[in-house]
Design an enzyme around this catalytic site. Structure first.
Site, PDB file in Angstrom:
ATOM      1  N   ARG A 100      -3.383   3.183   8.756  1.00 10.88           N
ATOM      2  CA  ARG A 100      -3.794   1.733   8.137  1.00 10.88           C
ATOM      3  C   ARG A 100      -2.329   0.997   8.032  1.00 10.88           C
ATOM      4  O   ARG A 100      -1.202   0.955   7.661  1.00 10.88           O
ATOM      5  CB  ARG A 100      -3.946   1.900   6.651  1.00 10.88           C
ATOM      6  N   GLY A 129      -7.942  -6.730   4.870  1.00  9.94           N
ATOM      7  CA  GLY A 129      -8.678  -7.290   6.388  1.00  9.94           C
ATOM      8  C   GLY A 129      -8.274  -8.497   7.766  1.00  9.94           C
ATOM      9  O   GLY A 129      -9.144  -8.081   8.474  1.00  9.94           O
ATOM     10  N   ARG A 156      -3.883  -1.562  -5.891  1.00  4.88           N
ATOM     11  CA  ARG A 156      -2.684  -2.505  -5.721  1.00  4.88           C
ATOM     12  C   ARG A 156      -3.181  -3.565  -7.365  1.00  4.88           C
ATOM     13  O   ARG A 156      -4.381  -3.136  -7.756  1.00  4.88           O
ATOM     14  CB  ARG A 156      -2.802  -3.387  -4.900  1.00  4.88           C
ATOM     15  N   MET A 191      -5.669  -7.296   9.263  1.00  7.78           N
ATOM     16  CA  MET A 191      -5.297  -6.544  10.034  1.00  7.78           C
ATOM     17  C   MET A 191      -5.919  -5.304  10.006  1.00  7.78           C
ATOM     18  O   MET A 191      -6.857  -5.019   9.773  1.00  7.78           O
ATOM     19  CB  MET A 191      -3.689  -5.933   9.097  1.00  7.78           C
ATOM     20  N   LYS A 227       1.084  -0.508  -0.002  1.00  4.67           N
ATOM     21  CA  LYS A 227      -0.285  -0.520  -0.319  1.00  4.67           C
ATOM     22  C   LYS A 227       0.793   1.340   0.001  1.00  4.67           C
ATOM     23  O   LYS A 227       0.155   2.832  -1.086  1.00  4.67           O
ATOM     24  CB  LYS A 227      -0.459  -0.425   1.065  1.00  4.67           C
ATOM     25  N   HIS A 278     -16.078  -8.629   2.605  1.00  6.55           N
ATOM     26  CA  HIS A 278     -14.870  -9.341   2.610  1.00  6.55           C
ATOM     27  C   HIS A 278     -15.227 -11.074   2.309  1.00  6.55           C
ATOM     28  O   HIS A 278     -14.251 -11.742   1.242  1.00  6.55           O
ATOM     29  CB  HIS A 278     -15.666  -9.783   4.566  1.00  6.55           C
ATOM     30  N   CYS A 336       7.988 -39.862 -10.769  1.00  2.36           N
ATOM     31  CA  CYS A 336       6.720 -40.383 -11.606  1.00  2.36           C
ATOM     32  C   CYS A 336       6.130 -40.224 -10.346  1.00  2.36           C
ATOM     33  O   CYS A 336       4.772 -40.600  -9.868  1.00  2.36           O
ATOM     34  CB  CYS A 336       6.513 -41.389 -12.303  1.00  2.36           C
ATOM     35  N   SER A 369      13.315 -43.780 -13.195  1.00  9.76           N
ATOM     36  CA  SER A 369      12.280 -43.134 -13.093  1.00  9.76           C
ATOM     37  C   SER A 369      12.062 -42.642 -11.565  1.00  9.76           C
ATOM     38  O   SER A 369      12.031 -43.724 -10.970  1.00  9.76           O
ATOM     39  CB  SER A 369      10.975 -42.953 -13.728  1.00  9.76           C
ATOM     40  N   TYR A 428      11.963 -35.844 -18.273  1.00 12.36           N
ATOM     41  CA  TYR A 428      10.601 -35.289 -17.674  1.00 12.36           C
ATOM     42  C   TYR A 428       9.366 -35.238 -16.484  1.00 12.36           C
ATOM     43  O   TYR A 428      10.924 -36.023 -15.766  1.00 12.36           O
ATOM     44  CB  TYR A 428       9.649 -36.153 -18.928  1.00 12.36           C
TER      45      TYR A 428
HETATM   46  C1  PEP Z   1       7.246 -43.960  -6.125  1.00 12.51           C
HETATM   47  O1  PEP Z   1       7.538 -44.294  -5.062  1.00 12.51           O
HETATM   48  O2  PEP Z   1       7.092 -42.431  -6.083  1.00 12.51           O
HETATM   49  C2  PEP Z   1       6.228 -44.198  -7.202  1.00 12.51           C
HETATM   50  C3  PEP Z   1       5.530 -43.680  -8.079  1.00 12.51           C
HETATM   51  O3  PEP Z   1       5.765 -45.257  -6.704  1.00 12.51           O
HETATM   52  P1  PEP Z   1       4.297 -46.269  -5.836  1.00 12.51           P
HETATM   53  O4  PEP Z   1       4.178 -44.921  -5.213  1.00 12.51           O
HETATM   54  O5  PEP Z   1       3.290 -46.248  -6.945  1.00 12.51           O
HETATM   55  O6  PEP Z   1       5.128 -46.692  -4.887  1.00 12.51           O
END
Ligand code: PEP
Ligand code: MG
Length: 891
Positions: free
Chosen positions: A100, A109, A356, A111, A30, A472, A848, A781, A868
């Site tokens: 303020r 809201g 803002r 403070m 502000k 609010h 993963c 992975s 990835y």
């Molecule tokens: C993991 O362990 O991160 C995984 C992807 O396998 P799961 O969750 O199936 O054990």
């Protein structure tokens, strides 16, 4: 007192300022924007900002102000007085100020604020004289006493409101505006007596005492329970502190040529390019947000659309409206973002009190970013960087099916879009308790206040009966991405009886209602919903994100439905197909159980032969859906025990279905029982003991390749993944049996089958031995779910019981199962990456675990140079956006 480094007080006003918009850390949002507006020549009442460093210094120094602050503040007050031609505490010509809070990021809201400060029994007479309006002066004084008593003295706000209500009844008035000057003066005496009775001290008459009381209250409000909750929910560091803004008052309550309002330069719900806001004639700012009077529309177009009979500002004060829209345009162009503004018109003269970047719904954020990029106001990268990936969640969730029947019982304002359904609750604590029990609730309140923040957070949606689009409830719900219907005036809430009534019907606590924050409708019962639309602005941002990101995005998908959804959301392949999910399906579980209870290899192979065609058909379907995109298929991972029945009743039923002696089944269940199944006979360890299971799965995969090639004409390239490897020897053993099956299927089909063979890296040992493993594995992975579990030695299935304590006590900033623990688990991943690449530079690397869909973890994966991330289908757009933002940050 203690010493402080640097300037503590920054002045602004009259086209000049000590600070600029860049000084947010020091002046708060502000204060920095008030300074910037002054620099731009926008009319801003003069004032000064006490820096956030004073607040943090105060807390670091046993609640003491730094040396010299008092003198600096006194000088600044004098300067402000000189600017407006008045004196602080001057009986004849008093300067009044607002005090303020203002943190680095807005905490609406959360403070405290005090207005009309500087009034006492004497200055009120001077104000009356100078304004030529006794009623206005005494009204301001009573407001000041009410606010100061609440905020600074901590007295019960309702006691004053009750007294005011009784007083109006006594005098036969319905509205505050009907109360006369002399009546206000009488009520003020009663208010003062109430203050003295409740606090044991008279209401402070010394204006400097008032000022320091208010400054102290603002600084202390940084540590109020609601501010602390808000910071926790929004991940705002406690160490930032708040600035304090002291500013000459301007009055929107000086009669019918005065007004006060709030506005957005675009519609914060939809993002449409239209001035959007509300105002009240003859009122002060808090009247608009408090939702006590229903505000009027600023533009004529909005008034007509809303069907309101009270005139718009455009009609009522056309000149001021023109000046206002001119300022809005300038500010939006200057800040290159949608602005949320507060203004006051004092006797026809316009003053800006705040600007803002406005909070907006996810849908509005997308539209605004796309429109601004297409207009050339911002770049595409800026547009991408401006969208909070987590907020996309709001858009990816269902809205009400327009074709579904709706039993509409009331209508209010469409304050925050999205549909929500749940049991009615009337209290925020109850909402929180219900959520903890896994119940979905709609929080129904006459109006909400900052005390309701936890209830709003726990509820699926919020319904209020009072207040406008900037009340609010509306502002906070939009920020949280919760559906909200506000101002449903036909609904009468009876808290005592725990029910509301509307149009002769009564709805009790616990009854199910649905609210539609996009239309403002309130319905009885649960209404079916439909999937969101993924084109339009969403599509633009996703396309621009894809143009800049380096990380690939895959999905964890085990079923055709998941795989289709993953593709719709833009996944570039399947990063994890957990084949056990295919084992659980109804007709298959019988064959799986037969395989598990088999006594001999031959029996086991017979059972597996029944599973083979089913698995093959699954893979064919997945390959078809993914149409040439990579598909990573993981061999069976969970302990076999998970597939068997447990209770005695279930054992008897399954034994009878399988036509075996229950004793045999019972014995097998007991045999497979483990103390610690997550660290037991699972993952590749199953393939070591029962190679025929891995062989059946490998055969199903390779035969599916042959079949899919025949159908589509092109061959899918599967990635066969071995779970829970701890070292090279295990890997080699399982990989060898996969290779053997591969050779057999090639020979039988006469077709060359390409595939990659790789492994999950989800044990610390695997990270450490990644160089060895990479000698054979073609991809890694990182399974960060198990890696987090094994690195911390915390069971992923039991952590919920104590995780909150760890996060609340600040031991961990976030749950490491949600956002990757960069320092520890992240270090293991980095070691795995480094050692893996040292042996096989082109090794394919992905993640993963659940972390693949968490924006902060995606940033980590980008920085660690993975190829990835793979996450659940719904999180694919979030990961795409987060990956783009990581790349933009890097550029
Ligand atoms: C993991 O362990 O991160 C995984 C992807 O396998 P799961 O969750 O199936 O054990
Ligand atoms: Mg795992």
């Amino acid at each position: 007192m203690s010493t402080s480094s640097g300037k503590m007080v920054y002045q602004f006003g009259d086209g000049q300022a000590d600070g600029t918009a860049k000084d947010k850390e020091l002046l708060g949002g502000k204060g920095a924007n008030l300074a910037e507006m002054c620099q731009l020549g926008v009319p801003v009442p003069p004032g000064f900002t006490i820096t956030t460093q004073v607040c943090t210094g105060y807390y670091n120094n046993d609640n003491a102000y730094p040396d010299g602050l008092e003198a600096d503040v006194a000088a600044a007050v004098k300067w402000v007085g000189a600017k407006v031609g008045a004196g602080f505490g001057d009986k004849a010509n008093p300067l009044l100020v607002s005090v303020r809070s203002g943190a680095r990021v807005s905490m609406p809201g959360m403070m405290d604020t005090v207005l009309n400060l500087g009034l006492n029994d004497e200055t009120v007479r001077g104000l009356a004289e100078r304004a030529g309006d006794k009623r206005f002066a005494y009204d301001s004084y009573r407001r000041f006493i009410q606010m100061y008593s609440d905020v600074v003295l901590g007295l019960d706000h309702d006691a004053f409101e009750d007294m005011l209500g009784e007083f109006k009844d006594e005098n036969g008035h319905e509205l505050d505006t009907d109360v006369t000057a002399d009546e206000w003066a009488t009520l003020i005496e009663r208010f003062k007596a109430l203050v003295e009775e409740e606090s044991g001290e008279p209401f402070p008459q010394d204006v400097n005492d008032q000022l320091w009381g208010a400054v102290g209250a603002v600084i202390k409000s940084w540590q109020s329970a609601r501010a602390i909750t808000y910071r926790k929910l929004n991940e705002i560091p406690d160490g930032w502190g708040t600035a304090v803004n002291v500013q000459a008052m301007v009055f929107g309550n000086m009669g019918d040529t005065s007004a006060t309002g709030v506005a957005f330069t675009r519609n914060p719900s939809t993002g449409t390019r239209e001035l959007y806001g509300e105002f009240l004639v003859n009122a002060q700012g808090e009247d608009v947000v408090a939702g006590i009077r229903t505000p009027q529309n600023i533009t004529e177009a909005a008034r007509i659309e809303a069907g309101m009979s009270d005139p718009s500002l455009e009609q009522l004060m056309p000149e001021t409206f023109k000046e206002l829209t001119g300022i809005f345009d300038r500010l939006e162009a200057h800040y290159r973002d949608m602005q949320d503004l507060e203004f006051t018109i004092q006797d026809g003269k316009l003053w800006m009190l705040q600007t803002r970047s406005g909070k907006r719904t996810a849908q509005a954020a997308l539209k605004i970013a796309v429109d601004m990029a297409e207009d050339g106001l911002i770049t595409k990268s800026e547009a991408v960087a401006r969208i909070d990936p987590g907020s996309l969640d709001q858009l990816l969730h269902p809205t009400l099916d327009p074709k579904a029947e709706r039993d509409i019982i009331a209508s209010g304002l469409p304050a925050s879009p999205g549909a929500a359904c749940g049991e009615v609750v009337f209290d925020s604590d109850e909402a929180e308790q219900a959520k903890a029990q896994g119940r979905r609730v709609i929080l129904v309140r006459v109006e909400t206040s900052p005390e309701d923040i936890h209830g709003m957070h726990a509820a699926e949606g919020i319904l209020t009966t009072r207040g406008g689009m900037t009340s609010h409830a509306a502002v906070v719900a939009r920020g949280m991405g919760k559906p909200c219907v506000s101002g449903a005036g036909a609904i009468h809430v009876n808290y005592d009886e725990q029910k509301f009534t509307v149009m002769g019907q009564s709805v009790q606590a616990g009854d199910i209602v649905t609210i539609d924050g996009a239309s403002g409708q309130v319905m009885r019962g649960e209404i079916p919903t439909i999937k969101p639309e993924l084109s339009g602005d969403f599509g633009h941002i996703m396309k621009w994100a894809d143009e800049v990101r380096r990380l690939g995005i895959r999905a964890n998908a085990d079923t055709p439905t998941d795989a289709r959804m993953a593709r719709e959301f833009g996944a570039e392949g399947i990063g994890l197909c957990r084949t056990e999910h295919m084992f659980f399906e109804n007709e298959r579980i019988a064959a799986v159980r037969e395989m598990i209870v088999a006594d001999t290899d031959t029996q086991r192979r017979t059972a597996l032969a029944k599973l083979l065609p089913m698995q093959r058909a699954d893979f064919v379907e997945l390959f078809e859906i993914m149409a040439g995109l990579p598909v990573t298929i993981r061999l069976l991972d969970p302990p076999l025990h998970e597939f068997l029945p447990h209770g005695e009743e279930e054992i008897l039923e399954v034994a009878s279905n399988m036509d075996i002696d229950p004793e045999v089944l019972r014995a097998r269940v007991a045999e497979l029982d483990e103390f610690n199944p997550m660290l037991g006979h699972r993952g590749c360890r199953l393939a070591v003991t029962y190679p025929e299971i891995a062989e059946m799965q490998a055969r199903a995969i390779f035969e599916a390749v042959v079949e899919a090639t025949g159908k589509a004409g092109t061959a899918p390239i599967p990635e066969v993944m071995i779970p829970l490897i701890a070292g090279r020897a295990e890997y080699d053993l399982v990989a060898a049996s996969i290779s053997a099956v591969h050779a057999e299927v090639e020979a039988q089909s006469g077709q060359k089958i390409e595939f990659l063979c790789g492994t999950m890296i989800e044990l610390p040992r695997a990270c450490l031995k990644a160089d060895d493993i990479a000698g054979a594995a073609e991809f890694f992975s990182f399974g960060t779910n198990d890696l987090t579990q094994t690195a911390f030695g915390i069971s992923r299935d039991d952590s919920a019981r104590f995780m909150n304590d760890y996060v609340n006590k600040g031991i961990w900033e976030r749950d490491p199962f949600v956002s990757i623990d960069v320092d520890g688990v992240g270090e293991l991943v980095k070691i795995g990456v480094e050692r893996g690449r040292s042996v096989r530079p082109d090794i394919k690397l992905g993640i993963c675990g659940e972390h693949g869909g968490d924006p902060a973890s995606v940033h980590f994966c980008h920085a660690t140079d993975l190829d990835y991330v793979s996450c659940s289908p719904f999180r694919v757009p979030i990961a795409r956006l987060a990956a783009a933002q990581a790349a933009i940050k890097d550029a």
